[in-house]
Motif scaffolding. Structure first.
Motif, PDB file in Angstrom:
ATOM      1  N   TYR A 168       3.506  -4.377 -91.424  1.00 26.76           N
ATOM      2  CA  TYR A 168       4.456  -3.542 -90.691  1.00 26.76           C
ATOM      3  C   TYR A 168       3.803  -3.034 -89.413  1.00 26.76           C
ATOM      4  O   TYR A 168       2.634  -2.636 -89.413  1.00 26.76           O
ATOM      5  CB  TYR A 168       4.880  -2.364 -91.572  1.00 26.76           C
ATOM      6  N   ASP A 169       4.567  -3.065 -88.325  1.00 21.51           N
ATOM      7  CA  ASP A 169       4.090  -2.578 -87.034  1.00 21.51           C
ATOM      8  C   ASP A 169       5.159  -1.676 -86.423  1.00 21.51           C
ATOM      9  O   ASP A 169       6.132  -2.169 -85.853  1.00 21.51           O
ATOM     10  CB  ASP A 169       3.789  -3.764 -86.106  1.00 21.51           C
ATOM     11  N   PRO A 170       5.034  -0.337 -86.540  1.00 24.98           N
ATOM     12  CA  PRO A 170       5.982   0.577 -85.884  1.00 24.98           C
ATOM     13  C   PRO A 170       5.692   0.609 -84.392  1.00 24.98           C
ATOM     14  O   PRO A 170       5.071   1.539 -83.872  1.00 24.98           O
ATOM     15  CB  PRO A 170       5.695   1.923 -86.566  1.00 24.98           C
ATOM     16  N   ARG A 171       6.149  -0.383 -83.700  1.00 24.53           N
ATOM     17  CA  ARG A 171       5.658  -0.739 -82.362  1.00 24.53           C
ATOM     18  C   ARG A 171       5.742   0.383 -81.340  1.00 24.53           C
ATOM     19  O   ARG A 171       4.769   0.774 -80.715  1.00 24.53           O
ATOM     20  CB  ARG A 171       6.438  -1.956 -81.858  1.00 24.53           C
ATOM     21  N   ASN A 172       6.951   0.922 -81.135  1.00 29.31           N
ATOM     22  CA  ASN A 172       7.133   1.987 -80.142  1.00 29.31           C
ATOM     23  C   ASN A 172       8.438   2.727 -80.435  1.00 29.31           C
ATOM     24  O   ASN A 172       8.996   2.608 -81.525  1.00 29.31           O
ATOM     25  CB  ASN A 172       7.099   1.430 -78.707  1.00 29.31           C
ATOM     26  N   LEU A 173       8.940   3.466 -79.465  1.00 28.07           N
ATOM     27  CA  LEU A 173      10.162   4.245 -79.675  1.00 28.07           C
ATOM     28  C   LEU A 173      11.395   3.373 -79.863  1.00 28.07           C
ATOM     29  O   LEU A 173      12.396   3.821 -80.431  1.00 28.07           O
ATOM     30  CB  LEU A 173      10.392   5.174 -78.473  1.00 28.07           C
ATOM     31  N   PHE A 174      11.333   2.128 -79.405  1.00 28.20           N
ATOM     32  CA  PHE A 174      12.527   1.291 -79.372  1.00 28.20           C
ATOM     33  C   PHE A 174      12.559   0.206 -80.447  1.00 28.20           C
ATOM     34  O   PHE A 174      13.618  -0.093 -80.995  1.00 28.20           O
ATOM     35  CB  PHE A 174      12.668   0.648 -77.982  1.00 28.20           C
ATOM     36  N   ILE A 175      11.411  -0.409 -80.728  1.00 27.83           N
ATOM     37  CA  ILE A 175      11.391  -1.515 -81.693  1.00 27.83           C
ATOM     38  C   ILE A 175      10.296  -1.330 -82.743  1.00 27.83           C
ATOM     39  O   ILE A 175       9.279  -0.676 -82.497  1.00 27.83           O
ATOM     40  CB  ILE A 175      11.182  -2.882 -81.005  1.00 27.83           C
ATOM     41  N   SER A 176      10.554  -1.895 -83.906  1.00 29.28           N
ATOM     42  CA  SER A 176       9.548  -2.046 -84.950  1.00 29.28           C
ATOM     43  C   SER A 176       9.447  -3.530 -85.287  1.00 29.28           C
ATOM     44  O   SER A 176      10.331  -4.325 -84.933  1.00 29.28           O
ATOM     45  CB  SER A 176       9.932  -1.249 -86.207  1.00 29.28           C
ATOM     46  N   ARG A 177       8.351  -3.904 -85.984  1.00 25.18           N
ATOM     47  CA  ARG A 177       8.168  -5.313 -86.337  1.00 25.18           C
ATOM     48  C   ARG A 177       7.673  -5.427 -87.775  1.00 25.18           C
ATOM     49  O   ARG A 177       6.949  -4.570 -88.269  1.00 25.18           O
ATOM     50  CB  ARG A 177       7.158  -5.982 -85.398  1.00 25.18           C
ATOM     51  N   LYS A 178       8.104  -6.472 -88.447  1.00 21.60           N
ATOM     52  CA  LYS A 178       7.531  -6.874 -89.716  1.00 21.60           C
ATOM     53  C   LYS A 178       6.900  -8.256 -89.503  1.00 21.60           C
ATOM     54  O   LYS A 178       7.406  -9.066 -88.712  1.00 21.60           O
ATOM     55  CB  LYS A 178       8.597  -6.941 -90.819  1.00 21.60           C
ATOM     56  N   ILE A 179       5.820  -8.506 -90.215  1.00 22.35           N
ATOM     57  CA  ILE A 179       5.032  -9.721 -90.001  1.00 22.35           C
ATOM     58  C   ILE A 179       4.721 -10.369 -91.336  1.00 22.35           C
ATOM     59  O   ILE A 179       4.367  -9.689 -92.306  1.00 22.35           O
ATOM     60  CB  ILE A 179       3.716  -9.391 -89.262  1.00 22.35           C
ATOM     61  N   ILE A 180       4.881 -11.685 -91.387  1.00 22.26           N
ATOM     62  CA  ILE A 180       4.374 -12.472 -92.509  1.00 22.26           C
ATOM     63  C   ILE A 180       3.279 -13.358 -91.944  1.00 22.26           C
ATOM     64  O   ILE A 180       3.532 -14.191 -91.068  1.00 22.26           O
ATOM     65  CB  ILE A 180       5.458 -13.338 -93.166  1.00 22.26           C
ATOM     66  N   ASP A 181       2.075 -13.166 -92.402  1.00 23.91           N
ATOM     67  CA  ASP A 181       0.934 -13.944 -91.915  1.00 23.91           C
ATOM     68  C   ASP A 181       0.130 -14.397 -93.121  1.00 23.91           C
ATOM     69  O   ASP A 181       0.509 -14.125 -94.270  1.00 23.91           O
ATOM     70  CB  ASP A 181       0.077 -13.096 -90.970  1.00 23.91           C
TER      71      ASP A 181
END
Length: 262
Positions: A168-181
């Motif tokens: 999980y990456d709570p990127r900034n005020l506008f977007i977040s990201r989930k990652i499968i690596d």
């Protein structure tokens, strides 16, 4: 009086000895807890980063200790801690929220090679300029995009064990990201990413999902299904296609299943 003095002396010696014999790793855990607490209320990023750098250095030394692999670190609530089912991989990740609402990441991967009681420590170096995560290339410990990993799934792949990570990456005020690596080890070296994620005609080293910071996205492994299941993301309106700050779950789901090396 003399008897009381002797009893008191024995008690003092006992507790003094117990404190002196307290494992070094426990003392370091307490120090880390105190360092994390010191950042509460601080406004200047420079002050926060200075303390987090001290935390990073202390982690680097502490995780080399033989007992670090299985020590619980229960009091460190600021730090994510996960371990693989085979007991060979343990991952620590944590983040620093900066004043501009962006993140700075820290991470360590501990690996126990076969037939050994010792472990190898890999420090993950966060590349803050990696705004776009490469989907078609492998990475290593010195080129890490940053994420908070919360689950590990193990599978056999090309005669090695492939550890798939959900992050999980709570990127900034506008977007977040989930990652499968995924990660794997060869000759005691760490490799991040592998050409195993097959979606249509594309074969990728990792998968990335970007969505509005105002919503949540479910991404987890279901052992009963032997699948990674996740929310399907769509824009709130077709006019917002490609603008990921308007993307969110649309009440349908997708899944990934390991099959034939993919």
């Amino acid at each position: 009086m003399r008897l009381l003095f002797i009893i008191s002396l024995v008690i003092d010696c006992f507790f003094g000895y117990s404190f002196a014999q307290q494992p070094v790793i426990r003392n370091n855990e307490i120090m880390l807890q105190q360092l994390f607490a010191r950042t509460t209320g601080l406004k200047a990023d420079s002050e926060k980063i200075k303390i987090y750098d001290k935390i990073d250095l202390l982690f680097a030394e502490m995780l080399k200790m033989p007992e670090a692999f299985y020590y619980p670190f229960d009091s460190l609530r600021n730090t994510g801690k996960i371990i693989s089912k085979d007991g060979k991989v343990r991952i620590f990740t944590w983040n620093l929220l900066l004043s501009n609402a962006t993140q700075h990441y820290y991470g360590y991967i501990l690996y126990k090679p076969n037939n050994t009681d010792s472990h190898i420590v890999f420090r993950l170096t966060y590349s803050s300029d990696m705004s776009e995560i490469p989907l078609f290339t492998g990475l290593n410990q010195n080129s890490w995009y940053g994420a908070l990993y919360y689950e590990i799934v193990e599978r056999k792949w090309e005669n090695t064990v492939l550890y798939t990570l959900l992050g999980y990456d709570p990127r900034n005020l506008f977007i977040s990201r989930k990652i499968i690596d995924c990660i794997y080890f060869k000759d005691n070296e760490l490799y991040i990413g592998a050409p195993v994620f097959k979606t249509g005609k594309n074969i990728q080293y990792r998968l990335l999902f970007t969505y509005s910071a105002k919503v949540t996205m479910s991404l987890k492994y279901h052992d009963n299904l032997k699948m990674i299941v996740f929310d399907h993301l769509s824009p709130s309106s077709s006019s917002y296609t490609g603008l990921y700050q308007y993307y969110g779950p649309d009440f349908s789901f997708d899944g990934l299943k390991f099959n034939d090396g993919y």
